[in-house]
Design a protein around this motif. Structure first.
Motif, PDB file in Angstrom:
ATOM      1  N   ARG A 205      28.895  43.807  36.758  1.00 13.59           N
ATOM      2  CA  ARG A 205      28.829  44.305  38.135  1.00 13.59           C
ATOM      3  C   ARG A 205      28.408  43.142  39.028  1.00 13.59           C
ATOM      4  O   ARG A 205      27.410  42.456  38.761  1.00 13.59           O
ATOM      5  N   ILE A 206      29.169  42.898  40.106  1.00 13.01           N
ATOM      6  CA  ILE A 206      28.924  41.750  40.971  1.00 13.01           C
ATOM      7  C   ILE A 206      28.818  42.235  42.413  1.00 13.01           C
ATOM      8  O   ILE A 206      29.753  42.855  42.935  1.00 13.01           O
ATOM      9  N   GLN A 207      27.696  41.976  43.047  1.00 17.58           N
ATOM     10  CA  GLN A 207      27.504  42.286  44.471  1.00 17.58           C
ATOM     11  C   GLN A 207      27.863  41.040  45.260  1.00 17.58           C
ATOM     12  O   GLN A 207      27.068  40.111  45.417  1.00 17.58           O
ATOM     13  N   LEU A 208      29.112  40.975  45.766  1.00 21.12           N
ATOM     14  CA  LEU A 208      29.561  39.777  46.473  1.00 21.12           C
ATOM     15  C   LEU A 208      28.840  39.619  47.800  1.00 21.12           C
ATOM     16  O   LEU A 208      28.476  38.508  48.191  1.00 21.12           O
ATOM     17  N   HIS A 209      28.684  40.682  48.537  1.00 18.30           N
ATOM     18  CA  HIS A 209      27.792  40.716  49.693  1.00 18.30           C
ATOM     19  C   HIS A 209      27.380  42.168  49.897  1.00 18.30           C
ATOM     20  O   HIS A 209      27.734  43.044  49.110  1.00 18.30           O
ATOM     21  N   ASN A 210      26.618  42.429  50.939  1.00 19.66           N
ATOM     22  CA  ASN A 210      26.015  43.753  51.083  1.00 19.66           C
ATOM     23  C   ASN A 210      27.038  44.869  51.217  1.00 19.66           C
ATOM     24  O   ASN A 210      26.716  46.036  51.028  1.00 19.66           O
ATOM     25  N   GLN A 211      28.268  44.533  51.553  1.00 17.10           N
ATOM     26  CA  GLN A 211      29.277  45.564  51.766  1.00 17.10           C
ATOM     27  C   GLN A 211      30.373  45.584  50.697  1.00 17.10           C
ATOM     28  O   GLN A 211      31.259  46.431  50.763  1.00 17.10           O
ATOM     29  N   LEU A 212      30.327  44.682  49.739  1.00 18.26           N
ATOM     30  CA  LEU A 212      31.396  44.600  48.744  1.00 18.26           C
ATOM     31  C   LEU A 212      30.811  44.410  47.350  1.00 18.26           C
ATOM     32  O   LEU A 212      30.038  43.482  47.109  1.00 18.26           O
ATOM     33  N   GLN A 213      31.219  45.297  46.450  1.00 16.85           N
ATOM     34  CA  GLN A 213      30.748  45.261  45.082  1.00 16.85           C
ATOM     35  C   GLN A 213      31.938  45.363  44.134  1.00 16.85           C
ATOM     36  O   GLN A 213      32.846  46.173  44.356  1.00 16.85           O
ATOM     37  N   LEU A 214      31.956  44.541  43.081  1.00 11.61           N
ATOM     38  CA  LEU A 214      33.026  44.537  42.095  1.00 11.61           C
ATOM     39  C   LEU A 214      32.496  45.009  40.749  1.00 11.61           C
ATOM     40  O   LEU A 214      31.340  44.741  40.387  1.00 11.61           O
ATOM     41  N   PHE A 215      33.371  45.703  39.997  1.00  6.02           N
ATOM     42  CA  PHE A 215      33.046  46.179  38.660  1.00  6.02           C
ATOM     43  C   PHE A 215      34.153  45.721  37.715  1.00  6.02           C
ATOM     44  O   PHE A 215      35.334  45.923  37.991  1.00  6.02           O
ATOM     45  N   VAL A 216      33.775  45.116  36.604  1.00  3.30           N
ATOM     46  CA  VAL A 216      34.750  44.616  35.641  1.00  3.30           C
ATOM     47  C   VAL A 216      34.356  45.097  34.254  1.00  3.30           C
ATOM     48  O   VAL A 216      33.198  44.991  33.839  1.00  3.30           O
ATOM     49  N   SER A 217      35.329  45.640  33.535  1.00 10.32           N
ATOM     50  CA  SER A 217      35.145  46.036  32.143  1.00 10.32           C
ATOM     51  C   SER A 217      36.397  45.623  31.389  1.00 10.32           C
ATOM     52  O   SER A 217      37.513  45.981  31.789  1.00 10.32           O
ATOM     53  N   THR A 218      36.234  44.855  30.316  1.00  9.64           N
ATOM     54  CA  THR A 218      37.403  44.398  29.571  1.00  9.64           C
ATOM     55  C   THR A 218      37.092  44.349  28.084  1.00  9.64           C
ATOM     56  O   THR A 218      35.952  44.067  27.688  1.00  9.64           O
TER      57      THR A 218
END
Length: 692
Positions: A546-559
């Motif tokens: 889980r990566i919080q790129l900035h306060n308004q954008l968050q990414l989730f990666v599962s592989t």
């Protein structure tokens, strides 16, 4: 191999660079473990989804949710996907022969293995344990476990109601409410009703609802704080599923020709009593006594066509009526929690027993001839288990756990075939855990899982037929075991904006259970049985971040990356599958999602889930195509209301969820084809929710 090493290397290197304080640790608790620790502190590959995570997928059923997990797959062959594979291990169907799933399902601690998960509406959370978990769960966790927890009671009133409309004449209404009755008693109630015409057009009957969905699920919990040390809980479940089943097409598309569409109905009720007592000075006591009663009606048009489609056509219908009654009891003592100082040992000691009574009636019509097969299986399990965790240093701890389980089967069928088995099995886990920083855990473990053997009822029922005489040697199948080695890293950045979990594993399967089929050139006549292959190998890597790129954008990666191999194995038709990938074991699968907060009220969620192609069976070489599913969701949030527009499978990709390879079409002289059941096409819907 280089891909796996690269992923693992990145995770290990990043873990050593993480420095943080205790308050930044991700505190999602794993409810299915002996102790409710943070997912970042549990030594093992565990994935957890909250209600918010499921909302990102606009999930309405377990099929939708499973797309988000690394190295997890499922098979349908019914109205829903109730058979799950983890790391390439798991069953794909159940007909006459009683199976013990390699991946079990617990709902509020009640064993629903083989029955599926009817609704994921308004959950507390959903957990996937990957890898053998015999110490914790016993024979139902050879490859892993699905643990679903519904909303727990709260002592402050809260509730939510949601309604959805979607294409294919689909709608869903669900809600939960939790409130106190007094200072000592609180309850929660979750209700869900779903209906849909389904995604099949029956050209012969001129209907579009022969594969419909009609499901009601109710879950109730009551919590009583009897004293400061004693809590008593009551859980009740009710499921009423009246789904149709008309999924396979002779034209190998979503248009069927069945004149007698089938059904996939389930009525079940369950009750559990939970106790938690903290009054002992040395340990806490927890226990659950549960009862489940389930009646299912599963049937289908075996010829997938209508009478008169062709002069060489046939007209068969198959139907399976099952009754299941089970009692389970699970009691354990868990030592009082400590800081686990040097030399100190925490421990768990438990006892488990279950009793299942399984009745089957198979009603089959072949032209005008009707046959009945009936059987009863009584299965009794009893086990003791324990686990210790010892602090070797301030940062290094050793976990040792094990379970010894005895099971006894008594089988009888309409032909008065009587068989029994009485075996003792064992599972174990040894884990060495190194807490590098408060936010970084390194672990290495070795675990052993097991799964009971059983009776091949279909083989027994047909062995007297000279065309199926070989089935006399297939009356039963042996237990299976697996040894798993695993190395994992879990860590978070100092500011909590990056969280990563990675696990690399290698599994040795012994006496692996595989599904076999015999068709002695008798057209539609064939027989299935469970056989034991010599061995199998499954190894790979799982990564979640889980990566919080900035306060308004968050990414989730599962592989996940998976290699699986059958050992020396020849099918009864003479096909050599030695060294081939195991069934329903895609080599690559992934899920990438993003949450983007555009304004305080408006947000966008998007995701893509993909997996490589995989074999449908261990009895033939038919394969499913690779797939990439794209999903979108736009949310508008008001103080109490939320409105959402969502799309699943945005590019309308045909996705195979079950497949067979044989001849069933008289119009082409019964030439063999790959026949597939397809998952849902493009779904477009709107959801309105009100929280109070």
């Amino acid at each position: 191999m280089s891909m796996r090493l690269s992923i693992l290397s990145i995770a290990v290197l990043s873990a050593f660079s993480l420095h943080a304080s205790e308050q930044n640790i991700e505190h999602i608790e794993v409810k299915g473990d002996f102790r409710q620790l943070s997912v970042m502190q549990v030594a093992g590959s565990v994935a957890v989804l909250t209600e918010q995570d499921m909302q990102r997928q606009s999930a309405q059923h377990l099929d939708d949710v499973l797309q988000q997990f690394a190295n997890v797959n499922f098979a349908a062959g019914a109205s829903r996907g109730r058979f799950i594979q983890v790391r390439g291990i798991g069953e794909r169907s159940e007909f006459i022969d009683v199976i013990n799933p390699s991946v079990g399902i617990l709902i509020d601690g009640i064993d629903y293995a083989g029955l599926g998960l009817s609704s994921v509406a308004h959950p507390e959370q959903l957990e996937i344990f990957r890898g053998p978990e015999a110490t914790r769960f016993g024979t139902n966790a050879l490859a892993g476990m699905v643990n679903f927890t519904s909303k727990n009671p709260t002592f402050s009133p809260e509730g939510k109601v949601s309604a959805s409309l979607a294409n294919y004449n689909s709608w869903q209404v669900s809600g939960y409410y939790s409130a106190p009755v007094s200072e000592q008693v609180a309850y929660s109630l979750t209700l869900d009703q779903q209906q849909s015409d389904g995604f099949i057009e029956n050209a012969f009957l001129k209907r579009d609802d022969t594969n419909n969905i009609d499901e009601f699920t109710g879950r109730f919990k009551l919590q009583y704080l009897a004293t400061e040390q004693l809590q008593v809980g009551l859980t009740a479940h009710l499921i009423d599923q009246q789904n149709g089943y008309d999924a396979f097409s002779l034209d190998r598309n979503r248009t069927t020709l069945s004149d007698e569409p089938g059904q996939d109905a389930l009525r079940s009720k369950a009750l559990a009593i939970n106790l938690a007592y903290q009054g002992f000075s040395f340990a806490d006591f927890t226990g659950q006594l549960s009862y489940l009663n389930a009646d299912s009606d599963y049937g289908f048009d075996e010829d997938w066509s209508f009478q008169g489609i062709h002069p060489f056509g046939y007209s068969y219908q198959d139907r399976y009526l099952r009754e299941r009654e089970q009692w389970t009891l699970d009691y354990r003592l868990v030592s009082k929690p400590t800081a686990l100082l040097f030399g100190h040992t925490d421990w768990v000691l438990g006892f488990y027993t279950s009793n299942r009574d399984l009745d089957l009636q198979r009603l089959r019509r072949k032209e005008d001839e009707r046959t009945l097969f009936a059987s009863n299986l009584q299965r009794r399990n009893m086990s003791v288990y324990g686990e210790t965790q010892t602090a070797l240093t301030e940062q290094l701890s050793l976990v040792i756990g094990g379970r010894v389980e005895q099971y006894k089967d008594d089988y009888v069928d309409i032909a008065n075939s009587q068989l029994g088995s009485d075996e003792t099995m064992w599972g174990a886990k040894v884990s060495l855990n190194y807490q590098l920083t408060p936010q970084t855990l390194l672990y290495g473990l070795v675990s052993r899982g097991y799964k009971v053997g059983g009776i091949n009822g279909e083989a027994l029922s047909k062995a007297a037929d000279e065309n199926f005489a070989v089935l006399a040697t297939k009356a039963s199948f042996s237990p299976e075991s697996v040894i798993n080695t695993e190395f994992g890293v879990k860590g978070s950045s100092a500011d909590g904006r990056l969280t990563t979990r990675v696990a690399a594993f290698y599994m040795w399967r012994d006496d692996m259970q595989v599904k076999g089929w015999i068709n002695p050139d008798l057209g539609p006549e064939f027989a299935g049985f469970i056989d034991n292959a010599a061995s199998g190998r499954n190894y790979g890597v799982e990564l979640e971040s889980r990566i919080q790129l900035h306060n308004q954008l968050q990414l989730f990666v599962s592989t996940g990356y998976l290699q699986s191999r059958l050992g020396t194995y020849f099918t009864d038709s003479g096909l050599d599958l030695t060294g081939r990938d195991q069934a329903h074991a895609p080599r690559v699968n992934y899920s990438v999602g993003a949450d983007w907060l555009l304004t305080e009220q408006l947000s966008v969620q998007a995701g893509i889930q993909g997996k490589s192609g995989f074999y449908y069976s261990d009895g033939h070489n038919a394969k499913a195509d690779s797939r990439e599913l794209v999903n979108f969701r736009v949310n508008y949030q008001l103080p109490a209301w939320e409105l959402a527009l969502w799309v699943r499978n945005a590019f309308d990709q045909d996705v195979g969820v079950r497949g067979f390879f044989f001849g069933n079409d008289p119009r082409d002289d019964y030439a063999a084809h790959v026949y597939e059941q397809f998952g849902e096409p493009r779904r477009i819907g709107i959801t309105a929710s009100y929280s109070f």
